[in-house]
Design a protein around this motif. Structure first.
Motif, PDB file in Angstrom:
ATOM      1  N   UNK A  35       0.875  -1.171   0.000  1.00  0.00           N
ATOM      2  CA  UNK A  35       0.000   0.000   0.000  1.00  0.00           C
ATOM      3  C   UNK A  35       0.909   1.218   0.000  1.00  0.00           C
ATOM      4  N   UNK A  36       0.673   2.139  -0.910  1.00  0.00           N
ATOM      5  CA  UNK A  36       1.468   3.358  -0.993  1.00  0.00           C
ATOM      6  C   UNK A  36       0.600   4.539  -0.602  1.00  0.00           C
ATOM      7  N   UNK A  37       1.112   5.331   0.370  1.00  0.00           N
ATOM      8  CA  UNK A  37       0.386   6.509   0.856  1.00  0.00           C
ATOM      9  C   UNK A  37       1.287   7.731   0.762  1.00  0.00           C
ATOM     10  N   UNK A  38       0.695   8.908   0.563  1.00  0.00           N
ATOM     11  CA  UNK A  38       1.505  10.126   0.570  1.00  0.00           C
ATOM     12  C   UNK A  38       2.060  10.385   1.960  1.00  0.00           C
ATOM     13  N   UNK A  39       3.253  10.989   2.007  1.00  0.00           N
ATOM     14  CA  UNK A  39       3.851  11.368   3.286  1.00  0.00           C
ATOM     15  C   UNK A  39       5.006  10.476   3.668  1.00  0.00           C
ATOM     16  N   UNK A  40       5.752  10.942   4.650  1.00  0.00           N
ATOM     17  CA  UNK A  40       6.899  10.194   5.153  1.00  0.00           C
ATOM     18  C   UNK A  40       8.098  11.108   5.311  1.00  0.00           C
ATOM     19  N   UNK A  68      -6.889   2.995  -5.651  1.00  0.00           N
ATOM     20  CA  UNK A  68      -5.625   3.685  -5.960  1.00  0.00           C
ATOM     21  C   UNK A  68      -5.878   4.964  -6.759  1.00  0.00           C
ATOM     22  N   UNK A  69      -5.140   6.030  -6.418  1.00  0.00           N
ATOM     23  CA  UNK A  69      -5.288   7.292  -7.153  1.00  0.00           C
ATOM     24  C   UNK A  69      -4.785   7.110  -8.583  1.00  0.00           C
ATOM     25  N   UNK A  70      -5.332   7.890  -9.495  1.00  0.00           N
ATOM     26  CA  UNK A  70      -5.029   7.732 -10.919  1.00  0.00           C
ATOM     27  C   UNK A  70      -3.551   7.903 -11.237  1.00  0.00           C
ATOM     28  N   UNK A  75      -3.176   5.022  -1.999  1.00  0.00           N
ATOM     29  CA  UNK A  75      -4.418   4.642  -1.336  1.00  0.00           C
ATOM     30  C   UNK A  75      -4.359   5.218   0.058  1.00  0.00           C
ATOM     31  N   UNK A  76      -5.447   5.784   0.495  1.00  0.00           N
ATOM     32  CA  UNK A  76      -5.512   6.341   1.847  1.00  0.00           C
ATOM     33  C   UNK A  76      -6.788   5.842   2.511  1.00  0.00           C
ATOM     34  N   UNK A  77      -6.806   5.803   3.827  1.00  0.00           N
ATOM     35  CA  UNK A  77      -8.054   5.421   4.490  1.00  0.00           C
ATOM     36  C   UNK A  77      -9.168   6.415   4.150  1.00  0.00           C
TER      37      UNK A  77
END
Length: 131
Positions: A35-40, A68-70, A75-77
Protein backbone atom coordinates in the motif's frame (compact mmCIF):
# COMPACT_ATOMS: atom_id res chain seq x y z
CA UNK A 1 3.76 -4.61 8.42
CA UNK A 2 6.98 -3.23 6.99
CA UNK A 3 7.34 0.35 5.78
CA UNK A 4 9.81 2.54 3.94
CA UNK A 5 9.62 6.07 2.60
CA UNK A 6 10.83 7.13 -0.83
CA UNK A 7 10.92 10.18 -3.09
CA UNK A 8 8.84 9.69 -6.23
CA UNK A 9 10.06 10.69 -9.70
CA UNK A 10 8.18 14.00 -9.39
CA UNK A 11 9.79 14.85 -6.02
CA UNK A 12 6.93 13.91 -3.73
CA UNK A 13 7.43 11.71 -0.68
CA UNK A 14 5.45 8.54 -0.19
CA UNK A 15 5.52 5.71 2.31
CA UNK A 16 5.24 2.14 1.11
CA UNK A 17 3.71 -0.37 3.49
CA UNK A 18 4.06 -4.10 2.96
CA UNK A 19 1.09 -5.57 4.78
CA UNK A 20 -0.21 -9.05 5.42
CA UNK A 21 -3.94 -9.10 4.81
CA UNK A 22 -5.32 -11.66 7.21
CA UNK A 23 -9.06 -11.45 6.59
CA UNK A 24 -10.16 -9.03 3.86
CA UNK A 25 -13.75 -7.91 4.34
CA UNK A 26 -14.18 -7.06 0.68
CA UNK A 27 -12.00 -7.39 -2.39
CA UNK A 28 -8.88 -9.50 -2.88
CA UNK A 29 -8.03 -12.67 -1.01
CA UNK A 30 -5.70 -12.78 1.99
CA UNK A 31 -2.01 -12.37 1.23
CA UNK A 32 0.79 -9.82 1.06
CA UNK A 33 0.14 -6.44 -0.50
CA UNK A 34 1.94 -3.13 -0.90
CA UNK A 35 0.00 0.00 0.00
CA UNK A 36 1.47 3.36 -0.99
CA UNK A 37 0.39 6.51 0.86
CA UNK A 38 1.51 10.13 0.57
CA UNK A 39 3.85 11.37 3.29
CA UNK A 40 6.90 10.19 5.15
CA UNK A 41 10.49 11.26 5.70
CA UNK A 42 13.51 10.85 3.44
CA UNK A 43 16.98 12.29 4.11
CA UNK A 44 15.73 14.79 6.69
CA UNK A 45 12.94 16.05 4.42
CA UNK A 46 9.39 15.16 5.37
CA UNK A 47 5.79 15.38 4.31
CA UNK A 48 3.01 15.10 6.89
CA UNK A 49 -0.64 15.05 5.92
CA UNK A 50 -2.84 16.17 8.82
CA UNK A 51 -5.51 13.58 9.59
CA UNK A 52 -3.70 10.69 7.88
CA UNK A 53 -3.05 8.01 10.50
CA UNK A 54 0.54 7.04 11.22
CA UNK A 55 1.03 3.31 10.87
CA UNK A 56 3.85 1.43 12.59
CA UNK A 57 5.71 -1.82 12.01
CA UNK A 58 4.01 -4.65 13.88
CA UNK A 59 0.77 -2.74 14.39
CA UNK A 60 -2.49 -4.57 13.65
CA UNK A 61 -5.04 -2.36 11.91
CA UNK A 62 -8.35 -2.41 10.07
CA UNK A 63 -8.16 -0.06 7.09
CA UNK A 64 -10.98 1.06 4.82
CA UNK A 65 -8.93 2.21 1.82
CA UNK A 66 -9.77 4.29 -1.23
CA UNK A 67 -9.14 2.90 -4.69
CA UNK A 68 -5.62 3.68 -5.96
CA UNK A 69 -5.29 7.29 -7.15
CA UNK A 70 -5.03 7.73 -10.92
CA UNK A 71 -1.56 9.22 -11.16
CA UNK A 72 0.42 7.79 -8.29
CA UNK A 73 -1.52 4.72 -7.17
CA UNK A 74 -1.79 6.11 -3.64
CA UNK A 75 -4.42 4.64 -1.34
CA UNK A 76 -5.51 6.34 1.85
CA UNK A 77 -8.05 5.42 4.49
CA UNK A 78 -11.51 6.74 3.60
CA UNK A 79 -11.98 9.91 5.62
CA UNK A 80 -8.26 9.76 6.53
CA UNK A 81 -8.10 8.71 10.21
CA UNK A 82 -11.83 7.98 10.24
CA UNK A 83 -11.18 4.93 8.03
CA UNK A 84 -8.47 3.42 10.25
CA UNK A 85 -8.83 1.34 13.40
CA UNK A 86 -6.12 -0.19 15.54
CA UNK A 87 -6.65 -3.75 16.79
CA UNK A 88 -5.64 -4.05 20.44
CA UNK A 89 -5.06 -7.62 21.59
CA UNK A 90 -6.04 -8.46 25.15
CA UNK A 91 -2.78 -9.16 27.03
CA UNK A 92 -4.61 -11.74 29.15
CA UNK A 93 -5.60 -13.70 26.04
CA UNK A 94 -9.21 -12.55 26.01
CA UNK A 95 -11.11 -10.81 23.23
CA UNK A 96 -9.34 -8.17 21.16
CA UNK A 97 -10.75 -4.67 20.85
CA UNK A 98 -10.55 -1.97 18.18
CA UNK A 99 -10.15 1.78 18.56
CA UNK A 100 -10.44 4.53 15.95
CA UNK A 101 -7.14 6.11 14.92
CA UNK A 102 -8.32 9.48 13.75
CA UNK A 103 -11.26 10.80 15.67
CA UNK A 104 -12.12 11.76 19.20
CA UNK A 105 -15.39 10.72 20.74
CA UNK A 106 -17.30 7.54 19.91
CA UNK A 107 -14.60 5.93 17.74
CA UNK A 108 -11.85 6.58 20.28
CA UNK A 109 -13.36 4.22 22.85
CA UNK A 110 -12.35 0.55 22.58
CA UNK A 111 -14.97 -1.72 21.03
CA UNK A 112 -15.20 -5.51 20.90
CA UNK A 113 -13.29 -6.68 17.80
CA UNK A 114 -15.62 -9.57 16.90
CA UNK A 115 -18.76 -7.45 17.28
CA UNK A 116 -17.19 -4.62 15.25
CA UNK A 117 -16.36 -7.01 12.37
CA UNK A 118 -19.84 -8.52 12.54
CA UNK A 119 -21.43 -5.05 12.22
CA UNK A 120 -19.21 -4.19 9.25
CA UNK A 121 -19.97 -7.46 7.46
CA UNK A 122 -23.71 -6.93 8.05
CA UNK A 123 -23.45 -3.46 6.50
CA UNK A 124 -21.56 -4.82 3.48
CA UNK A 125 -24.29 -7.42 2.95
CA UNK A 126 -27.03 -4.80 3.41
CA UNK A 127 -25.46 -2.58 0.75
CA UNK A 128 -24.89 -5.54 -1.59
CA UNK A 129 -28.59 -6.45 -1.42
CA UNK A 130 -29.75 -2.84 -1.77
CA UNK A 131 -28.35 -2.62 -5.32
Amino acid sequence: MECSSAVTSDGRIETRYLVATVAPLKGAAAGMDEIRMPGGEVAGRGLLLPGLPRLHVGQQVLLFLTAPSAGRGWRVPVGLGAGAYEVLPDPAGGMASVVGMGTEGADSRPRDHAQFLSEIQAEIERQRHAR
